[in-house]
Design a protein around this motif. Structure first.
Motif, mmCIF file in Angstrom:
data_model
loop_
_atom_site.group_PDB
_atom_site.id
_atom_site.type_symbol
_atom_site.label_atom_id
_atom_site.label_comp_id
_atom_site.label_asym_id
_atom_site.label_seq_id
_atom_site.Cartn_x
_atom_site.Cartn_y
_atom_site.Cartn_z
ATOM 1 N N TRP A 57 8.822 5.787 -4.087
ATOM 2 C CA TRP A 57 8.181 4.835 -4.711
ATOM 3 C C TRP A 57 6.729 5.001 -4.817
ATOM 4 O O TRP A 57 6.183 4.683 -5.814
ATOM 5 C CB TRP A 57 8.440 3.540 -3.695
ATOM 6 N N GLN A 58 6.081 5.689 -3.851
ATOM 7 C CA GLN A 58 4.538 5.737 -3.817
ATOM 8 C C GLN A 58 4.342 6.923 -4.959
ATOM 9 O O GLN A 58 3.573 6.971 -5.805
ATOM 10 C CB GLN A 58 4.083 6.531 -2.459
ATOM 11 N N TYR A 59 5.407 7.863 -5.448
ATOM 12 C CA TYR A 59 5.066 8.696 -6.247
ATOM 13 C C TYR A 59 5.035 8.039 -7.645
ATOM 14 O O TYR A 59 4.582 8.666 -8.510
ATOM 15 C CB TYR A 59 6.192 10.144 -6.081
ATOM 16 N N GLN A 60 6.127 7.406 -7.582
ATOM 17 C CA GLN A 60 6.350 6.620 -9.009
ATOM 18 C C GLN A 60 5.115 5.806 -9.197
ATOM 19 O O GLN A 60 4.599 5.860 -10.435
ATOM 20 C CB GLN A 60 7.653 5.840 -9.076
ATOM 21 N N ARG A 61 4.544 5.103 -8.302
ATOM 22 C CA ARG A 61 3.264 4.355 -8.564
ATOM 23 C C ARG A 61 2.038 5.279 -8.731
ATOM 24 O O ARG A 61 1.338 4.735 -9.673
ATOM 25 C CB ARG A 61 2.775 3.771 -7.214
ATOM 26 N N ALA A 62 2.172 6.153 -8.112
ATOM 27 C CA ALA A 62 0.942 7.398 -8.546
ATOM 28 C C ALA A 62 1.015 7.796 -10.023
ATOM 29 O O ALA A 62 0.042 7.856 -10.975
ATOM 30 C CB ALA A 62 1.105 8.588 -7.779
ATOM 31 N N GLU A 63 2.493 8.032 -10.643
ATOM 32 C CA GLU A 63 2.706 8.513 -12.008
ATOM 33 C C GLU A 63 2.344 7.342 -12.941
ATOM 34 O O GLU A 63 1.595 7.614 -13.875
ATOM 35 C CB GLU A 63 4.051 8.820 -11.904
ATOM 36 N N ASP A 64 2.848 6.065 -12.499
ATOM 37 C CA ASP A 64 2.407 4.838 -13.487
ATOM 38 C C ASP A 64 0.580 4.866 -13.377
ATOM 39 O O ASP A 64 0.242 4.669 -14.299
ATOM 40 C CB ASP A 64 2.984 3.514 -12.782
ATOM 41 N N ALA A 65 -0.085 5.070 -12.305
ATOM 42 C CA ALA A 65 -1.555 4.822 -12.388
ATOM 43 C C ALA A 65 -2.247 6.069 -13.271
ATOM 44 O O ALA A 65 -2.908 5.764 -13.834
ATOM 45 C CB ALA A 65 -1.871 4.839 -10.994
ATOM 46 N N ARG A 66 -1.399 7.214 -12.921
ATOM 47 C CA ARG A 66 -1.877 8.417 -13.858
ATOM 48 C C ARG A 66 -1.737 8.050 -15.304
ATOM 49 O O ARG A 66 -2.554 8.196 -16.201
ATOM 50 C CB ARG A 66 -0.981 9.775 -13.351
#
Length: 187
Positions: A54-63
């Motif tokens: 979940w945190q990885y996906q959030r980071a990708e979305d932010a990027r």
């Protein structure tokens, strides 16, 4: 006295021999506790793995969002700083000020507004290119911001001006309300 007498009859076990280890109990209670401990460890590992994904996906979305914002800012800056950029300013409804900047060389336009009232609930401001009386969608404005600059979506492609209407959330294919602003493009 009895303990001391009996010590002489007890055989000593050499250090490090297996009989010195504590006995392991493997009764039903110990097996049940082991299963519970294993289940708890697996549940914790699954939860931590899910949190990591979940945190990885959030980071990708932010990027991705940051990348889009950078591209939009670069496109806005390109139009505003183009050598052939022409500007027109107009007073809009409710005291707002609108500015349109057009670069025919880049075939792009930017609409900047200051002091624009929020649209009614469930509505959004939609931008339009005016192709000699025929309106062509040029994107949506952020309904939560009264001051903003928007790169109009699509090519200027000979449009003579622009308009702003109030449309249902998500926009419309054609204007459904009277324009709140109409501006001709600078020459």
């Amino acid at each position: 006295e009895q303990v001391l007498r009996r010590i002489t009859t007890v055989r000593q076990v050499p250090p490090g021999s297996p009989s010195q280890a504590l006995p392991f109990r493997s009764g039903p209670r110990t097996r049940a506790l082991s299963r519970w401990a294993l289940a708890a460890c697996l549940a914790a590992a699954a939860a931590l793995g899910g949190t990591t994904v979940w945190q990885y996906q959030r980071a990708e979305d932010a990027r991705d969002q940051a990348g889009r914002a950078t591209r939009t800012t670069d496109e806005l800056a390109a139009v505003l700083s183009a050598p052939d950029a022409r500007t027109r300013v107009a007073e809009l409804a409710d005291g707002a000020t609108g500015t349109v900047v057009v670069s025919r060389g880049l075939d792009k336009a930017v609409f900047a507004v200051s002091g624009m009232a929020r649209p009614p609930g469930g509505k959004v401001y939609q931008l339009w290119f005016d192709d000699d009386g025929t309106m062509r969608s040029a994107g949506l404005m952020d309904p939560g911001r009264s001051d903003q600059a928007v790169l109009m979506r699509g090519a200027v492609d000979g449009a003579s001006g622009m308009g702003v209407t109030v449309e249902p959330d998500g926009g419309s294919k054609h204007p459904t309300s009277a324009p709140v602003a109409l501006m001709s493009f600078p020459g």
